[in-house]
Write an enzyme that holds these catalytic residues in place. Sequence first.
Site, PDB file in Angstrom:
ATOM      1  NE  ARG A   1     -36.425 -25.052  23.838  1.00  0.00           N
ATOM      2  CZ  ARG A   1     -36.414 -23.663  24.474  1.00  0.00           C
ATOM      3  NH1 ARG A   1     -36.366 -22.834  23.808  1.00  0.00           N
ATOM      4  NH2 ARG A   1     -36.557 -23.919  25.740  1.00  0.00           N
TER       5      ARG A   1
ATOM      6  CD  GLU B   1     -30.416 -12.384  18.580  1.00  0.00           C
ATOM      7  OE1 GLU B   1     -29.730 -13.055  17.810  1.00  0.00           O
ATOM      8  OE2 GLU B   1     -31.663 -12.655  18.776  1.00  0.00           O
TER       9      GLU B   1
ATOM     10  CG  HIS C   1     -37.819 -13.191  21.860  1.00  0.00           C
ATOM     11  ND1 HIS C   1     -39.097 -13.210  22.218  1.00  0.00           N
ATOM     12  CD2 HIS C   1     -37.323 -14.721  21.955  1.00  0.00           C
ATOM     13  CE1 HIS C   1     -39.404 -14.593  22.548  1.00  0.00           C
ATOM     14  NE2 HIS C   1     -38.384 -15.477  22.345  1.00  0.00           N
TER      15      HIS C   1
ATOM     16  CB  THR D   1     -35.344 -17.648  24.356  1.00  0.00           C
ATOM     17  OG1 THR D   1     -35.111 -18.689  23.466  1.00  0.00           O
ATOM     18  CG2 THR D   1     -34.290 -17.373  25.282  1.00  0.00           C
TER      19      THR D   1
ATOM     20  NE  ARG E   1     -39.640 -26.548  23.663  1.00  0.00           N
ATOM     21  CZ  ARG E   1     -39.809 -25.543  24.298  1.00  0.00           C
ATOM     22  NH1 ARG E   1     -40.304 -24.302  24.060  1.00  0.00           N
ATOM     23  NH2 ARG E   1     -39.349 -25.631  25.674  1.00  0.00           N
TER      24      ARG E   1
ATOM     25  CG  HIS F   1     -41.971 -21.435  14.956  1.00  0.00           C
ATOM     26  ND1 HIS F   1     -42.427 -22.187  16.222  1.00  0.00           N
ATOM     27  CD2 HIS F   1     -41.607 -20.352  15.446  1.00  0.00           C
ATOM     28  CE1 HIS F   1     -41.746 -21.478  17.357  1.00  0.00           C
ATOM     29  NE2 HIS F   1     -41.566 -20.407  17.021  1.00  0.00           N
TER      30      HIS F   1
ATOM     31  CG  ASN G   1     -35.621 -18.879  14.887  1.00  0.00           C
ATOM     32  OD1 ASN G   1     -36.314 -20.000  14.204  1.00  0.00           O
ATOM     33  ND2 ASN G   1     -35.003 -18.800  15.746  1.00  0.00           N
TER      34      ASN G   1
END
Length: 248
Positions: A47, A160, A201, A106, A51, A12, A9
């Site tokens: 999102r 997931e 996560h 999340t 953001r 960031h 992911n």
Amino acid sequence: MKNIRLGVNIDHVATLRQARGEEYPSIANAAKVVLDSGADQITIHLREDRRHIQDYDVTTVKAVTTNYGKPLNLEIGANDEIIAIAIDNEPEWICIVPEKREERTTEGGLNLEDDKTFHKIKQTCDLIKSKCPTTKISLFVESRIEIIELCAQMSIDAVEIHTGEYAIAFNNNEDTSEYIDSFSQAKTFCEKKSIGFHAGHGLTDTNLLPLVEKELFVEYNIGHWIIADSVFSGLDASVKTLITIIKS
Ligand code: PXP
């Protein structure tokens, strides 16, 4: 090498870019470095509040993944505008997640036990499958059989599992056996129903180890630890560290 997949992911990288409103660091370069390092897919979350990932990033990253012949996993909330963008980009995977504007990230799985949520998610899955028949769908959920039974009533390809609470417990040196048992039971249920079993996560180079050793999941989507570690090690090395853990 085990056939377990690592999705990286790269949200960031966009967080850093958005902090200054600059055009760097480049999300396209991040996707290329990650795939050159051997990751199996790129994951991004568009999102509602934009953001980090912007609408144009979805097209940019999709062009990179297509060029590499690797899947794009696009995380979205069940918001009509975002669903339309996802459909336009036809990613290989769409992961539907719950989304609250005020959350830092999340915070948990979809609350499918709420009738309204269940119907909205079911409708979203049906719409995606009718418009993009080759796109696979996963639902981000807690590791509870009651919830996964509800997932099985929808046109999905995988769940997931939210590993955030497990990760915090592990990081705090708490007993994680209840989490591991619940993952194990959910895995057995999903295998019977031919539903893919993914995780995501809060995962790091250390809390990942017990999950990999017990061969619980077939795919891990990891972001924050990789981007944080890459500040010291470089993106290429951080991705390779996790590939070694997951695949060997
Ligand atoms: N999977 C899902 C569904 C997520 O929402 C996130 C966070 O965006 C991740 C995986 C990656 O989590 P982390 O950044 O904590 O590794």
